[in-house]
Design an enzyme around this catalytic site. Structure first.
Site: not given
Ligand code: DX5
Ligand code: ZN
Length: 220
Positions: A12, A37, A39, A41, A72, A74, A141, A176
């Site tokens: 990540s 990966h 992330d 957000m 991913h 979020m 998760m 994760d």
């Protein structure tokens, strides 16, 4: 074997040096990593804000073609952003069950955009949606979403086992949060095949060696 059916450690970038993002990622790719990966957000679904499609596009541009970008999301209402992340060069887009009332619509939008469609459950969310939807990847998760560096929640191991029994062998199960050599081995034993690791890789003195250690522990 396709990238989905292989076992992968997926570093990540959340824990990487953003001022040297591309070089930092290439160091891990030189050690054998293929899946990266990302992330995303939004400050709503989770409190922090990270980055959006422009950074994903810049990373895509800077990496060799064989790099697989595992994005991913979020973010609230991810269906509104699928096209932008696909255009940015995502290979797989994974959405949180909790972030939209339109899960099936969002998953088919991901597929229609040419990406693999992933679905993710937070620790407090039951995994029933995995059985109700057409998915290319199930992400469980093993910490609460939003932050790197949290301790692994071992009470999620049973969920991994139940999801493996529910989905059979064909669907990759990604884990994760809090993944290191020890927890990667536990998750592999429970049935996981993709292993996200942020701080255990990019926070290590030798990220390439840390990547190889987790890959060995996970049976990659
Ligand atoms: C957390 C993110 C993770 C995070 C994992 O919300 O989804 O991907 O980067 O970080 P570590 O490996 O440090 O727990
Ligand atoms: Zn993640």
């Amino acid at each position: 074997m396709s990238v989905l059916t292989e076992r992968h450690v997926t570093p990540s970038i959340l824990a990487s040096d953003f001022a040297n993002l591309s070089a930092h990622v290439r160091e891990i790719m030189d050690a054998g990593c293929r899946v990266i990966h990302c992330d995303v957000m939004d400050g709503h679904f989770v409190p922090p804000i990270t980055f959006g499609p422009m950074v994903v596009a810049a990373l895509r541009e800077s990496l060799p073609d064989e790099a697989y970008l595992d994005v991913h999301l979020m973010i609230e209402r991810p269906e509104r952003q699928v096209a932008e992340f696909a255009k940015a060069g995502a290979d797989g887009i994974t959405i949180q069950v909790e972030a939209t009332p339109n899960i099936a619509f969002a998953l088919s939008a991901i597929r229609d955009s040419g990406c693999n469609a992933g679905l993710v459950v937070s620790p407090g969310t039951p995994p029933t949606h995995f059985g109700e939807n057409e998915i290319d990847l199930a992400l469980i998760m093993t910490v609460n979403p939003g932050w790197g560096g949290q301790p692994f929640m071992s009470n999620q191991l049973d969920k991994i086992k139940r999801v493996r029994a529910m989905l059979g062998d064909a669907t990759p199960i990604e884990v994760d949060g809090g993944i290191n050599p020890k927890t990667a081995a536990q998750c592999a034993e429970a049935g996981a095949t993709w292993f996200v690791a942020g701080s255990a890789i990019f926070g290590a003195d030798d990220p390439a060696a840390a990547y190889r250690e987790i890959a060995a522990a996970a049976g990659c």
